[in-house]
Design an enzyme around this catalytic site. Structure first.
Site, PDB file in Angstrom:
ATOM      1  N   CYS A  70      14.661 -24.475 -36.473  1.00 43.03           N
ATOM      2  CA  CYS A  70      13.253 -24.326 -36.842  1.00 43.03           C
ATOM      3  C   CYS A  70      12.717 -23.159 -36.021  1.00 43.03           C
ATOM      4  O   CYS A  70      12.753 -23.190 -34.782  1.00 43.03           O
ATOM      5  CB  CYS A  70      12.496 -25.611 -36.480  1.00 43.03           C
ATOM      6  SG  CYS A  70      10.719 -25.513 -36.741  1.00 43.03           S
ATOM      7  N   CYS A 195      11.667 -17.953 -40.858  1.00 45.43           N
ATOM      8  CA  CYS A 195      11.241 -19.320 -41.168  1.00 45.43           C
ATOM      9  C   CYS A 195      12.377 -19.934 -41.971  1.00 45.43           C
ATOM     10  O   CYS A 195      12.894 -19.291 -42.905  1.00 45.43           O
ATOM     11  CB  CYS A 195       9.956 -19.315 -41.982  1.00 45.43           C
ATOM     12  SG  CYS A 195       9.544 -20.957 -42.643  1.00 45.43           S
TER      13      CYS A 195
HETATM   14  N1  DGL Z   1      10.849 -25.017 -40.102  1.00 40.66           N
HETATM   15  C1  DGL Z   1       9.667 -24.199 -39.901  1.00 40.66           C
HETATM   16  C2  DGL Z   1      10.083 -22.814 -39.394  1.00 40.66           C
HETATM   17  O1  DGL Z   1      11.226 -22.411 -39.494  1.00 40.66           O
HETATM   18  C3  DGL Z   1       8.854 -24.065 -41.147  1.00 40.66           C
HETATM   19  C4  DGL Z   1       8.193 -25.357 -41.603  1.00 40.66           C
HETATM   20  C5  DGL Z   1       7.034 -25.793 -40.736  1.00 40.66           C
HETATM   21  O2  DGL Z   1       6.005 -25.095 -40.666  1.00 40.66           O
HETATM   22  O3  DGL Z   1       7.173 -26.829 -40.119  1.00 40.66           O
HETATM   23  O4  DGL Z   1       9.241 -22.126 -38.882  1.00 40.66           O
END
Ligand code: DGL
Length: 270
Positions: A70, A195
């Site tokens: 993440c 992301c």
């Molecule tokens: N998994 C998050 C990222 O890679 C995106 C989803 C979220 O905002 O929780 O930034």
């Protein structure tokens, strides 16, 4: 013990899939914090609290190596975790930013020489609001490479559109966000999809960006870096299957997860 793979929700499955392809025999344990997703609009304190809670859950289930699949957690929480939270011993937490920066600068993370000219002059970063606000990407880049202009853009709304499987809305949003960034940096040498959801719409980013812009695909880069890390740290290797955990509702999560995984999986609640 399995390698823990943590995400705020489903996006980390794009990283998990690449890890499974690259390391087909390795045991993984995925945890999505679907009850608290999205993280991308939360402040850094919140992201730290939620991330450490889930990472602790994975440690408690026996994982010793955890990948924060993440970008928001990697950008807003990882540094603080490494300096003030991680217990002594063999437990390690790795983020998804470092492999991208290594790839862009062609410099290993362990290379502590002062920043050099790496041939990279500018880079576009598309990410969530929290990731852009953390300024983690330009900060880490500055440690390695000199005179690189990093232009970041928060792609508001895109995570929701992808999770809803709304292709038309995703296309409109990607085009608008890319155009917004190109107005500030017309010909990015490289672009990072910072992301974990964005690989699902990578083709739309590719079509919206200038042809000469090198588009970095995070899942493959993270999978290669993990394989390399495991060759240097054999104690974290273990043969086995993938287990899927969520803090959310298993029926709802299982259905949505198929979009990211490409196959059904047996989800359990933590
Ligand atoms: N998994 C998050 C990222 O890679 C995106 C989803 C979220 O905002 O929780 O930034």
């Amino acid at each position: 013990m399995p390698i823990g793979v943590f995400d705020s929700g489903l996006g980390g499955l794009t990283i998990l899939r690449a890890l499974q392809n690259r390391l087909p025999n390795q045991a993984f344990m995925y945890l999505g914090d679907n009850a608290n997703t999205p993280y991308g609009t939360r402040d850094a304190y919140d992201v730290f609290d939620l991330t450490t809670k889930s990472v602790q859950t994975l440690f408690d289930k026996g994982c010793e190596l955890i990948i924060l699949a993440c970008n928001t957690a990697s950008a807003s929480a990882l540094h603080r975790m490494q300096v003030s939270w991680l217990p002594e011993g063999n437990n390690r937490v790795l983020g998804v930013f470092v492999p991208m920066i290594e790839n862009l600068t062609q410099r290993d993370w362990g290379d502590n020489a002062p920043p050099t000219h790496t041939g990279l002059e500018n880079v576009a970063v598309f990410a969530t609001q929290s990731t852009i606000e953390s300024a983690a990407f330009p900060r880490e880049m500055k440690f390695r490479a000199r005179d690189v202009e990093v232009v970041g853009h928060a792609c508001d709304g895109l995570v929701d559109a992808i999770e809803a499987g709304d292709e038309a809305e995703s296309t409109t949003l990607v085009q608008a966000h890319v155009n917004n960034l190109l107005a500030r940096l017309p010909n990015p040498q490289a672009a990072v999809l910072g992301c974990t959801h964005y690989p699902i719409v990578e083709d739309i980013f590719r079509a919206a960006l200038p042809e000469a812009t090198k588009l970095l695909s995070q899942p493959g880069i993270v999978a290669d870096a993990t394989a390399d890390y495991l060759d240097r740290h054999e104690r974290y290797k273990e043969t086995g299957i993938t287990q899927y955990f969520t803090t959310g509702e298993i029926d709802k999560v299982g259905k949505l997860a198929e979009l990211f995984l490409g196959h059904p999986a047996d989800w359990r609640k933590v």
